[in-house]
Design a protein around this motif. Sequence first.
Motif, mmCIF file in Angstrom:
data_model
loop_
_atom_site.group_PDB
_atom_site.id
_atom_site.type_symbol
_atom_site.label_atom_id
_atom_site.label_comp_id
_atom_site.label_asym_id
_atom_site.label_seq_id
_atom_site.Cartn_x
_atom_site.Cartn_y
_atom_site.Cartn_z
ATOM 1 N N VAL A 193 63.522 -5.020 -55.432
ATOM 2 C CA VAL A 193 63.755 -6.212 -55.287
ATOM 3 C C VAL A 193 62.672 -6.833 -54.580
ATOM 4 O O VAL A 193 62.362 -6.539 -53.359
ATOM 5 N N HIS A 194 62.355 -8.267 -55.076
ATOM 6 C CA HIS A 194 61.315 -9.119 -54.351
ATOM 7 C C HIS A 194 62.036 -10.085 -53.379
ATOM 8 O O HIS A 194 62.972 -10.398 -53.794
ATOM 9 N N ILE A 195 61.758 -9.972 -52.075
ATOM 10 C CA ILE A 195 62.318 -10.746 -50.855
ATOM 11 C C ILE A 195 60.970 -11.757 -50.847
ATOM 12 O O ILE A 195 59.912 -11.380 -50.180
ATOM 13 N N PRO A 196 61.384 -12.932 -50.843
ATOM 14 C CA PRO A 196 60.165 -14.123 -50.679
ATOM 15 C C PRO A 196 60.011 -14.348 -49.120
ATOM 16 O O PRO A 196 60.363 -15.338 -48.846
ATOM 17 N N ILE A 197 59.318 -13.373 -48.583
ATOM 18 C CA ILE A 197 59.080 -13.725 -47.159
ATOM 19 C C ILE A 197 57.627 -13.058 -46.977
ATOM 20 O O ILE A 197 57.115 -12.027 -47.276
ATOM 21 N N LEU A 198 56.776 -14.047 -46.164
ATOM 22 C CA LEU A 198 55.549 -13.389 -45.486
ATOM 23 C C LEU A 198 55.963 -12.970 -44.139
ATOM 24 O O LEU A 198 56.259 -13.660 -43.341
ATOM 25 N N ILE A 199 55.226 -11.933 -43.763
ATOM 26 C CA ILE A 199 55.681 -11.344 -42.543
ATOM 27 C C ILE A 199 54.168 -10.630 -41.931
ATOM 28 O O ILE A 199 53.899 -9.870 -42.715
ATOM 29 N N ALA A 200 53.792 -10.729 -40.748
ATOM 30 C CA ALA A 200 52.632 -10.225 -40.196
ATOM 31 C C ALA A 200 52.823 -8.832 -39.499
ATOM 32 O O ALA A 200 54.227 -8.789 -39.142
ATOM 33 N N GLU A 255 52.025 -12.346 -56.477
ATOM 34 C CA GLU A 255 53.167 -11.218 -55.925
ATOM 35 C C GLU A 255 53.443 -11.062 -54.556
ATOM 36 O O GLU A 255 54.535 -10.410 -54.307
ATOM 37 N N ASN A 256 52.850 -11.705 -53.729
ATOM 38 C CA ASN A 256 53.063 -11.428 -52.342
ATOM 39 C C ASN A 256 54.438 -11.613 -51.703
ATOM 40 O O ASN A 256 55.314 -12.345 -52.341
ATOM 41 N N GLY A 257 54.854 -10.850 -50.815
ATOM 42 C CA GLY A 257 56.329 -11.046 -49.966
ATOM 43 C C GLY A 257 56.772 -9.388 -49.769
ATOM 44 O O GLY A 257 55.930 -8.583 -49.960
ATOM 45 N N VAL A 258 57.818 -9.316 -49.418
ATOM 46 C CA VAL A 258 58.643 -8.189 -49.033
ATOM 47 C C VAL A 258 59.238 -7.463 -50.315
ATOM 48 O O VAL A 258 59.616 -8.160 -51.239
ATOM 49 N N THR A 259 59.133 -6.032 -50.309
ATOM 50 C CA THR A 259 59.951 -5.588 -51.497
ATOM 51 C C THR A 259 60.876 -4.359 -50.784
ATOM 52 O O THR A 259 60.493 -3.580 -49.935
ATOM 53 N N ALA A 260 62.083 -4.376 -51.323
ATOM 54 C CA ALA A 260 62.856 -3.401 -50.993
ATOM 55 C C ALA A 260 62.945 -2.415 -52.119
ATOM 56 O O ALA A 260 63.160 -2.764 -53.286
#
Length: 492
Positions: free
Chosen positions: A188-195, A238-243
């Motif tokens: 699942v794609h989660i639309p978050i950018l995180i450092a 495609e960037n972002g967090v993935t579960a």
Amino acid sequence: MSKRVLVGGMHHESDTFNPIICGEKDIWVLRGQALLDHKGEDSVSGAIAMLKEAGYEVLPSLIARAVPNGIWDRNFYEALKEEFLGSIRKALPLDALCLSLHGSMRVQGIGEAEGDLLRAVREICPEIPIFSSLDMHATVTKAMLDNCNGFVGYKCAPHTDTYETGIHAACMTIAALEGKLQCKMAAVHIPILIAGEQSETSVEPMLSLMASLKAIEQREGIISCSYLLGFPWADVLENGVTALVVTKDDQKLADDTAKELGTLFWENRYSFGFYNETHESADAIREAGNSIRQGIWPVVISDSGDNPTAGSSQDVTNFLKLILSDPVLSCLDPPLCYQGFYDSEITSLALKAGKGKTIEGLLGAKFDTKTSSPLPIKALVKEVVPHWQGAQNSDLALLSVNGVDVVVTGSHVGCYDPEMMRVLGLAPEKCKCIVVKLGYLEPEIRAIAKRSMLALTDGSTNEIFSRLPYVNLQRPIFPLDQDFEASLSLII
């Protein structure tokens, strides 16, 4: 006859804002028997050890790595890719592949490397199981999912569980070969950018999120669960967090669990923040001076915007210029140590001149000319160290620049290790202030600091994402966009 499993992979975080093209001189490769003999703490070593222990015949391909940098040179990637594929063809017949991939590697004119590589591998091996470990900062794509049976990512940041993750990938491979699972995977794609500087796993919210991840991984039918955070300094669609979830044989369980994990992460989006002391550049300089006056030192400042271990160019001079203009930090005894600048020209001048000589030239901004400009220097060469093994055989030099000790390197290297200062004749414990081109502090340098702070400096790893010129990101995405509700859709 024992089953035959091929191992290998490629590892790199590619910063698309960094103008350096990562080429042959930046990349080190282990091949064949040298890969099998390698006894590291990395994922490929864990996989090899587990497969051997289980009695499998392990066939080595290659593992290619580089310090995070700009995108890869296409010609060199294509050559390594063909060598990798050639080793697979030579090793056939195979029963499985157990790979070690990063997940956020980019190549000139191609884009994502892992999807490209896995697609080519699957063409050669259309039927056999393929499993891979991933870095926690992998950017998961459809091509990756379509051409691999299962992934598992690191669960610790800093990444102290790489070896164990390789073991996990090998155990998935073994289970598939022993007929104990018919893997189903969902992401699942989660639309978050995180450092990384906001997502260490020893503090909240990642501490609780990873605990939930591990608990869900113990449920019946679940083989692996991963939060793959993406790489925020890559301007890619495609960037972002993935579960990501892998189950024994149940696609619905994989889909539902991935959505559950995605929802949990999304609900915690406002909980992420800088947990270390964090300041804008000028404020960090002022606070460091106040701390020194109070007798609290060494103070360690992270020049986070130009962090080569996250892919920046290691040549942005803006923060150094501010320090040189500061009446406190430019006049310390012993001098402030700034580690370090990638400038092969200045490093070569220093090595040629030798210890005790004076050199003149332009320091920095050899690559990133948009963010900063070169600094004219007339510097005393205090020490030189050719081919230091601690930094991939890079040449090192220590320069005295207007009251500040500046480390320069002949190659693009990580600057986190205080041993780099020691080999150049400095005692970092005695310094009142140290600046490192780094994000969160590694344990070795953290142990020295009486006070540490992260400076929100300029560069291609700028921690304030709104200051970066994103063009290709799929929008909306948090935190660049705030007022939206994520769809949390499966990557299919």
